[in-house]
Scaffold this motif. Sequence first.
Motif, PDB file in Angstrom:
ATOM      1  N   ALA A 146      19.213  -1.861  32.648  1.00 53.96           N
ATOM      2  CA  ALA A 146      19.435  -2.742  33.458  1.00 53.96           C
ATOM      3  C   ALA A 146      18.774  -4.060  33.047  1.00 53.96           C
ATOM      4  CB  ALA A 146      18.797  -2.546  34.875  1.00 53.96           C
ATOM      5  N   ALA A 147      17.424  -3.908  32.336  1.00 54.51           N
ATOM      6  CA  ALA A 147      16.715  -5.067  31.953  1.00 54.51           C
ATOM      7  C   ALA A 147      17.438  -5.644  30.417  1.00 54.51           C
ATOM      8  CB  ALA A 147      15.317  -4.895  31.417  1.00 54.51           C
ATOM      9  N   ARG A 165      21.372  -9.574  27.929  1.00 58.06           N
ATOM     10  CA  ARG A 165      22.504  -9.651  27.228  1.00 58.06           C
ATOM     11  C   ARG A 165      23.355 -10.701  28.019  1.00 58.06           C
ATOM     12  NH1 ARG A 165      23.900  -5.650  23.236  1.00 58.06           N
ATOM     13  NH2 ARG A 165      22.153  -4.106  23.179  1.00 58.06           N
ATOM     14  N   LEU A 166      23.174 -10.633  29.389  1.00 57.83           N
ATOM     15  CA  LEU A 166      23.851 -11.685  30.193  1.00 57.83           C
ATOM     16  C   LEU A 166      23.339 -13.036  30.254  1.00 57.83           C
ATOM     17  CD1 LEU A 166      24.841  -9.446  33.079  1.00 57.83           C
ATOM     18  CD2 LEU A 166      26.408 -10.178  31.332  1.00 57.83           C
ATOM     19  N   GLY A 167      22.210 -13.130  29.596  1.00 60.02           N
ATOM     20  CA  GLY A 167      21.301 -14.495  29.300  1.00 60.02           C
ATOM     21  C   GLY A 167      20.530 -14.861  30.815  1.00 60.02           C
ATOM     22  N   LEU A 168      20.127 -13.710  31.532  1.00 62.96           N
ATOM     23  CA  LEU A 168      19.282 -14.013  32.786  1.00 62.96           C
ATOM     24  C   LEU A 168      17.869 -13.950  32.592  1.00 62.96           C
ATOM     25  CD1 LEU A 168      21.660 -11.914  34.990  1.00 62.96           C
ATOM     26  CD2 LEU A 168      21.714 -14.309  34.603  1.00 62.96           C
ATOM     27  N   ILE A 169      17.481 -13.129  31.279  1.00 64.80           N
ATOM     28  CA  ILE A 169      15.915 -13.230  31.026  1.00 64.80           C
ATOM     29  C   ILE A 169      16.204 -13.018  29.536  1.00 64.80           C
ATOM     30  CG2 ILE A 169      15.298 -11.855  33.055  1.00 64.80           C
ATOM     31  CD1 ILE A 169      15.323  -9.289  31.329  1.00 64.80           C
ATOM     32  N   ASP A 170      14.907 -13.259  29.046  1.00 71.60           N
ATOM     33  CA  ASP A 170      15.013 -13.476  27.240  1.00 71.60           C
ATOM     34  C   ASP A 170      14.597 -11.866  26.962  1.00 71.60           C
ATOM     35  OD1 ASP A 170      12.202 -12.906  27.877  1.00 71.60           O
ATOM     36  OD2 ASP A 170      11.755 -15.271  27.570  1.00 71.60           O
ATOM     37  N   ARG A 189      11.838  -6.562  26.739  1.00 70.43           N
ATOM     38  CA  ARG A 189      11.015  -5.635  25.968  1.00 70.43           C
ATOM     39  C   ARG A 189       9.762  -5.356  26.736  1.00 70.43           C
ATOM     40  NH1 ARG A 189      12.452  -8.796  21.683  1.00 70.43           N
ATOM     41  NH2 ARG A 189      10.550 -10.081  21.811  1.00 70.43           N
ATOM     42  N   ARG A 190       9.306  -6.179  27.597  1.00 66.96           N
ATOM     43  CA  ARG A 190       7.975  -6.050  28.218  1.00 66.96           C
ATOM     44  C   ARG A 190       8.398  -5.063  29.405  1.00 66.96           C
ATOM     45  NH1 ARG A 190       5.600 -10.805  32.370  1.00 66.96           N
ATOM     46  NH2 ARG A 190       3.816  -9.679  33.364  1.00 66.96           N
ATOM     47  N   ILE A 191       9.431  -5.068  29.844  1.00 64.39           N
ATOM     48  CA  ILE A 191       9.755  -3.997  31.221  1.00 64.39           C
ATOM     49  C   ILE A 191       9.750  -2.605  30.413  1.00 64.39           C
ATOM     50  CG2 ILE A 191      11.618  -3.131  32.481  1.00 64.39           C
ATOM     51  CD1 ILE A 191      12.037  -6.172  33.121  1.00 64.39           C
ATOM     52  N   ARG A 192      10.481  -2.537  29.184  1.00 63.35           N
ATOM     53  CA  ARG A 192      10.732  -1.456  28.244  1.00 63.35           C
ATOM     54  C   ARG A 192       9.360  -0.811  28.035  1.00 63.35           C
ATOM     55  NH1 ARG A 192      14.627   0.969  24.405  1.00 63.35           N
ATOM     56  NH2 ARG A 192      13.584   2.559  23.245  1.00 63.35           N
ATOM     57  N   HIS A 193       8.308  -1.540  27.637  1.00 64.36           N
ATOM     58  CA  HIS A 193       7.072  -1.079  27.097  1.00 64.36           C
ATOM     59  C   HIS A 193       6.219  -0.556  28.442  1.00 64.36           C
ATOM     60  CE1 HIS A 193       3.512  -1.052  24.865  1.00 64.36           C
ATOM     61  NE2 HIS A 193       2.693  -1.847  25.533  1.00 64.36           N
ATOM     62  N   LEU A 194       6.320  -1.241  29.631  1.00 65.11           N
ATOM     63  CA  LEU A 194       5.475  -0.678  30.490  1.00 65.11           C
ATOM     64  C   LEU A 194       5.917   0.883  31.017  1.00 65.11           C
ATOM     65  CD1 LEU A 194       3.372  -0.960  32.681  1.00 65.11           C
ATOM     66  CD2 LEU A 194       5.209  -2.077  34.127  1.00 65.11           C
ATOM     67  N   VAL A 205      20.786  -6.972  38.491  1.00 65.29           N
ATOM     68  CA  VAL A 205      19.994  -7.619  37.381  1.00 65.29           C
ATOM     69  C   VAL A 205      18.936  -8.281  37.624  1.00 65.29           C
ATOM     70  CG1 VAL A 205      22.263  -7.390  35.962  1.00 65.29           C
ATOM     71  CG2 VAL A 205      22.023  -9.771  37.643  1.00 65.29           C
ATOM     72  N   ILE A 206      18.071  -8.878  36.782  1.00 71.42           N
ATOM     73  CA  ILE A 206      16.931  -9.691  37.077  1.00 71.42           C
ATOM     74  C   ILE A 206      17.055 -10.774  36.461  1.00 71.42           C
ATOM     75  CG2 ILE A 206      15.384  -7.798  37.508  1.00 71.42           C
ATOM     76  CD1 ILE A 206      14.610  -7.837  35.012  1.00 71.42           C
ATOM     77  N   GLY A 207      16.512 -11.915  37.078  1.00 70.89           N
ATOM     78  CA  GLY A 207      16.340 -13.158  36.263  1.00 70.89           C
ATOM     79  C   GLY A 207      16.361 -14.369  37.247  1.00 70.89           C
TER      80      GLY A 207
END
Length: 374
Positions: free
Chosen positions: A291-292, A297-302, A307-312, A349-351
């Motif tokens: 989802a991140a 990909r939808l341009g809502l977050i960079d 990657r930060r969310i994935r890393h955590l 989605v987040i952003g």
Amino acid sequence: MASIPAQLSPSPSTSGTATVSIDLGDRSYDILIGEGLLDEPATYAGLPKSSTALIVTNTTVGPLYAARLQKALAGHHKKVLVTELPDGEQYKDWPALNQIFTDLLEQAADRKTVLYALGGGVVGDMTGFAAACYMRGVPFVQVPTTLLAQVDSSVGGKTAINHPAGKNMIGAFYQPQRVVCDLVTLDTLPQNELLAGLAEVIKYGPIADAEFLGWLEANMDALLARDRAALRHAIRRSCEIKAWVVGQDEKESGLRAILNYGHTFGHAIEAGMGYGAWLHGEAVGCGMVMAADLSARLGLIDEATSRRIRHLIERTGLPVRGPALGADRYIELMQVDKKAEDGEIRFVVIGPLGQAGMRPAPDAVVRDVIAAHT
């Protein structure tokens, strides 16, 4: 996009019993968070009294805690019975639900009987659904013994069983009388269950509180080591966020859907693999990564935020790659998600970070996300 008011952010609590209230008018109730609560008779003061109470648990949790809860409730109910269900998501079904009804009927339980859900999310969901249905509604109390249940499934009144075609598709909104989160019960939680619970803790950062996400990054090692002060704060903050959201939108007509961040992909993983193959939190953790990526990909977050969310999530040891079910199968399963409308999949989605909303996404983009993470 929606975000929780910043003024609700607390300072870490390191001792004593914390109380988080859910404001739902005449259905309002408290969440108690502390140590030794399960064994303390005062924990249950003010709850409905009845001649009969039924503790619903499972074959794993029952031997550990059922007798202790019976003892604590002895002065509150004349008779405290126990029903032990088989343990596992694959048993969140009609036969297990019917076992609860059978035991209630065999004991001539009346409409004042109080049910106590002692266990994780499966036990809590099924006990709540049974309470909603038995004699058209009897009181119930959540006594969650897993981290996932304490921060998510025990709070907010969602009750359900699974169907082979979709997770939690048969259920009701039915609020408990109280939620009792005893931190001591987490001592017996298997490590993979702890990690699954951390997935539901992590989700609150991206959707509602960027500062909390930073706190989780700084304190993840302590959480993994089961540091009581860290767990207390993580559970309290998670419950505060969920309580605020549920208080705004009890029956998920809008805002509450943000609590399903990662769940659209996650539920597809659970249904596609067969219930029980992946823990719910494992599927949600992987689903949050997907989802991140979709949000990026939808341009809502960079990309850095994705990657930060994935890393955590990676740091917790949760899976970050989903099973290779194929994009067609993922999409087929997600089309029966409760957030879908007229067959159109709607994703949380987040952003920007700390805020979330719900929207559809182009099929090609969704397929790219699935390809990148399976």
